[in-house]
Design a protein around this motif. Structure first.
Motif, PDB file in Angstrom:
ATOM      1  N   TYR A  99      17.316  -1.242  41.828  1.00  0.00           N
ATOM      2  CA  TYR A  99      17.684  -0.895  43.205  1.00  0.00           C
ATOM      3  C   TYR A  99      18.083   0.581  43.283  1.00  0.00           C
ATOM      4  O   TYR A  99      17.674   1.299  44.200  1.00  0.00           O
ATOM      5  CB  TYR A  99      18.832  -1.780  43.682  1.00  0.00           C
ATOM      6  N   GLN A 100      18.878   1.025  42.316  1.00  0.00           N
ATOM      7  CA  GLN A 100      19.296   2.427  42.289  1.00  0.00           C
ATOM      8  C   GLN A 100      18.095   3.357  42.161  1.00  0.00           C
ATOM      9  O   GLN A 100      18.101   4.476  42.682  1.00  0.00           O
ATOM     10  CB  GLN A 100      20.269   2.661  41.142  1.00  0.00           C
ATOM     11  N   PHE A 104      12.485  -1.423  44.947  1.00  0.00           N
ATOM     12  CA  PHE A 104      13.082  -2.569  45.635  1.00  0.00           C
ATOM     13  C   PHE A 104      12.373  -3.890  45.342  1.00  0.00           C
ATOM     14  O   PHE A 104      13.032  -4.925  45.228  1.00  0.00           O
ATOM     15  CB  PHE A 104      13.129  -2.292  47.138  1.00  0.00           C
ATOM     16  N   ASP A 105      11.055  -3.858  45.222  1.00  0.00           N
ATOM     17  CA  ASP A 105      10.350  -5.092  44.871  1.00  0.00           C
ATOM     18  C   ASP A 105      10.781  -5.585  43.488  1.00  0.00           C
ATOM     19  O   ASP A 105      11.019  -6.780  43.280  1.00  0.00           O
ATOM     20  CB  ASP A 105       8.831  -4.871  44.885  1.00  0.00           C
ATOM     21  N   GLY A 106      10.859  -4.657  42.546  1.00  0.00           N
ATOM     22  CA  GLY A 106      11.279  -5.022  41.185  1.00  0.00           C
ATOM     23  C   GLY A 106      12.718  -5.491  41.146  1.00  0.00           C
ATOM     24  O   GLY A 106      13.057  -6.412  40.394  1.00  0.00           O
ATOM     25  N   ALA A 107      13.575  -4.874  41.948  1.00  0.00           N
ATOM     26  CA  ALA A 107      14.978  -5.301  42.006  1.00  0.00           C
ATOM     27  C   ALA A 107      15.077  -6.728  42.526  1.00  0.00           C
ATOM     28  O   ALA A 107      15.797  -7.562  41.966  1.00  0.00           O
ATOM     29  CB  ALA A 107      15.771  -4.363  42.908  1.00  0.00           C
ATOM     30  N   ARG A 108      14.324  -7.008  43.583  1.00  0.00           N
ATOM     31  CA  ARG A 108      14.348  -8.360  44.148  1.00  0.00           C
ATOM     32  C   ARG A 108      13.843  -9.385  43.132  1.00  0.00           C
ATOM     33  O   ARG A 108      14.385 -10.483  43.008  1.00  0.00           O
ATOM     34  CB  ARG A 108      13.512  -8.397  45.422  1.00  0.00           C
ATOM     35  N   GLY A 130      22.122  -8.954  46.878  1.00  0.00           N
ATOM     36  CA  GLY A 130      21.181  -7.926  46.430  1.00  0.00           C
ATOM     37  C   GLY A 130      19.797  -8.136  47.017  1.00  0.00           C
ATOM     38  O   GLY A 130      19.122  -7.161  47.405  1.00  0.00           O
ATOM     39  N   ILE A 131      19.351  -9.373  47.102  1.00  0.00           N
ATOM     40  CA  ILE A 131      18.052  -9.670  47.715  1.00  0.00           C
ATOM     41  C   ILE A 131      18.040  -9.211  49.168  1.00  0.00           C
ATOM     42  O   ILE A 131      17.075  -8.591  49.641  1.00  0.00           O
ATOM     43  CB  ILE A 131      17.744 -11.174  47.602  1.00  0.00           C
ATOM     44  N   GLY A 132      19.127  -9.500  49.885  1.00  0.00           N
ATOM     45  CA  GLY A 132      19.217  -9.037  51.268  1.00  0.00           C
ATOM     46  C   GLY A 132      19.140  -7.525  51.376  1.00  0.00           C
ATOM     47  O   GLY A 132      18.446  -6.977  52.246  1.00  0.00           O
TER      48      GLY A 132
END
Length: 215
Positions: A99-100, A104-108, A130-132
């Protein structure tokens, strides 16, 4: 029992066979326990080293390269030790680092993996939050709102993250142009948490919603 050559007949034959089977099961169980113990030890050692990299990556002056190394270290742990009991925590940390990095796709993906690996309690709520946030960062406000609402359903006003999730719900409605629902959520926050540290911000948001709708 009657003996013939080296064979044993009668009930003793079954006693011998069952004894041998039990011994095999015991040896297999012992071997499995030794393997599992070794697996966990190696996995935890790898995770400990990865966590040190994560801490370095979260320092204020950390470089993108340091963060990339931490991401790689966590990915390696998750790939090599998929049954590690601490894997949900590793996946959550990976989600935060991605996320940092604005991946964003990978973070989700990482947050969802933590949930799939049975993250529980506050960790599960943090993953859903975090997903939100990943959806919100990608301006998919409908999906962000759904994620915040789903997580909020299981919490009471006394729970950790209740305020953050309710703010996410209110903000989601506001970003979607759903002014009545946004006002309702903001009023709910003031009612449930009258001493909220964000009370002034909420009142400001409510005041802005009382004006004419933005084009």
């Amino acid at each position: 029992p009657r003996l013939f050559g080296s064979q044993v007949f009668g009930p003793w034959r079954w006693i011998h066979l069952s004894g041998a089977a039990i011994a095999c099961v015991f040896l297999l169980a012992l071997g499995g326990w030794a393997w599992w113990s070794s697996y966990q030890s190696r996995g935890l050692a790898a995770l400990e080293l990865a966590t040190l990299r994560v801490q370095a990556a979260q320092a204020p002056q950390a470089s993108a390269e340091t963060r990339a190394e931490a991401i790689q270290a966590l990915q390696s742990v998750i790939t090599r030790y998929p049954w590690l009991p601490a894997l949900p925590q590793a996946a959550y940390q990976l989600g935060n680092l991605r996320y940092q990095a604005k991946a964003f796709d990978g973070a989700r993906e990482a947050y969802q993996l933590a949930l799939a690996k049975h993250a529980r309690g506050t960790l599960a709520t943090l993953c859903q939050l975090g997903i939100g946030y990943t959806w919100e960062a990608q301006r998919n406000y409908a999906n962000a709102l759904s994620a915040f609402e789903a997580a909020l359903q299981r919490l009471s006003a006394q729970d950790f993250l209740y305020e953050e999730l309710l703010m996410g719900v209110a903000r989601g409605h506001e970003l979607l142009g759903q002014r009545d629902q946004a006002r309702e959520a903001y009023h709910r926050l003031l009612k449930d948490l009258p001493k909220s540290r964000r009370a002034e911000e909420v009142r400001w948001r409510l005041a802005s919603l009382e004006g004419p709708a933005r084009p």
